[in-house]
Scaffold this active site. Sequence first.
Site, short mmCIF file in Angstrom:
data_model
loop_
_atom_site.label_atom_id
_atom_site.label_comp_id
_atom_site.label_asym_id
_atom_site.label_seq_id
_atom_site.Cartn_x
_atom_site.Cartn_y
_atom_site.Cartn_z
CE LYS A 184 3.08 -32.71 68.33
NZ LYS A 184 4.45 -32.40 68.26
CG HIS A 311 8.91 -33.26 62.18
ND1 HIS A 311 8.42 -31.95 61.10
CD2 HIS A 311 8.00 -33.01 63.23
CE1 HIS A 311 8.33 -31.04 61.92
NE2 HIS A 311 7.54 -31.39 62.96
O1 GKR Z 1 1.40 -28.81 64.36
O2 GKR Z 1 1.62 -28.33 66.82
C1 GKR Z 1 2.19 -28.97 65.24
C2 GKR Z 1 2.99 -29.99 65.86
O3 GKR Z 1 3.88 -29.61 67.57
C3 GKR Z 1 4.27 -29.38 65.12
O4 GKR Z 1 4.75 -28.14 65.02
C4 GKR Z 1 5.57 -29.93 65.12
O5 GKR Z 1 6.78 -29.64 64.55
O6 GKR Z 1 4.71 -32.09 64.16
C5 GKR Z 1 5.79 -31.59 64.90
C6 GKR Z 1 6.29 -32.27 66.53
O7 GKR Z 1 6.29 -34.01 65.63
O8 GKR Z 1 6.67 -32.00 66.97
MG MG Z 2 7.66 -33.81 66.77
#
Ligand code: GKR
Ligand code: MG
Length: 412
Positions: A184, A311
């Site tokens: 991420k 996702h």
């Molecule tokens: O859990 O911070 C998180 C992720 O950024 C999530 O909210 C996203 O929706 O996993 C996600 C993504 O692939 O964009």
């Molecule tokens: Mg994503």
Amino acid sequence: MKIVDVAVTPIAFRDPPLLNAAGVHEPWALRTIVEVVTDEGLTGLGETYGDLDHLVHVRAAAKELVGLDVYHQNAVYAAVTRSVGADVVVDRHGLIGAATHEKTVDRVYSPFEVACLDILGKAAGRPVVDLLGGRVRDAVPYSAYLFYKWPGDDPYGAALDPAGLVAQARAMIDRYGFQSIKLKGGVFPPEQEVAGILALREAFPGLPLRIDPNAVWTVDTSIRVGHELDGVLEYLEDPTPGIDGMATVAARVPMPLATNMCVVTHEHLPEAIAKRAVQVLLIDHHYWGGLVRAAHVATLCATFGLELSMHSNSHLGISLAAMTHLAAATSVITHACDTHTPWQNGQDVVAPGALRFVNGAVPVPEGPGLGVELDRDALAVMHEQYEKCGVRTRDDGGYMRSFKPDWKRPVW
Ligand code: GKR
Ligand code: MG
């Protein structure tokens, strides 16, 4: 088989301080657990988001389902559509793309559909995967989902540089056996995140890598990073916002682009396909209208040459079971799926035993329906946590600003 009762229980569980483009995860993550009860004494489980505006719609829809037949999913969908009402749009946290009315209905419907499939599986004595066409794989591979993070009350420690990411990946892979890695991003300037990916490439030479900055890079930055990571990435996920931006990047970088942000409902598909904006769609039954609709979308995408991955947001075992049944039945999902499970560090509302990771993959639960059982004590504890924690809507940005008042969502 008639629905006679629907219980809707909001819960909260501990979440580590994971960093993303929207801010940082609050100490409590929210979910909603749905239990659909039938006149034949069977109960089905569903899990969905816990944000208050969504919860209000889930509660209202639950009331409309009493008296409907669990086999009649078109009637259930129609009841949810009526209950949500025209033009209502819910979903504000911004990391899963545009909010639309269709997506709102699909999000509200999803946990009820999953619960009904759980019931139908139990009635037939078959796992949900068999209701979706039968398994094409016995276990579903997931990726190690790395985050930059602050230190917290979790086993992984801080990760704020390449060495921290490599240590996090090693700990997660040692524990779960993952065979691919997602980072991420969107947290630090892109050069730092490129250095993180290159360190992961060196430490784990055989494993596919992805990075997902949640659309906070400009088109130019995305193209530059795409070239810097030529030959390194399995795919580049949501580097830049919008179908047009993604199409421009896709035409100029050497790797496939993936999304869970610019294509999030049916209405986005024609334009994205015509403009060749994405090559991989991260399907998510929580907002694509449940398992059957998500499987249909996956098949439709494959018809147009798109590949599929999956996702995830912070979730518990009912969702992991549902995701696993879906991916086990859907041959066109060919990339390892995302899961936040390691970050929940053993917290769950399902009884232990049914879900486990073997070499980074979750074997399809064998029992009838979803194959998981609700742990009522854990549900009660997590509901009490919800009552006490004070969090009612996910707000990564607000929580970040409680530490850094001037923080703004970045654009690089
Ligand atoms: O859990 O911070 C998180 C992720 O950024 C999530 O909210 C996203 O929706 O996993 C996600 C993504 O692939 O964009
Ligand atoms: Mg994503």
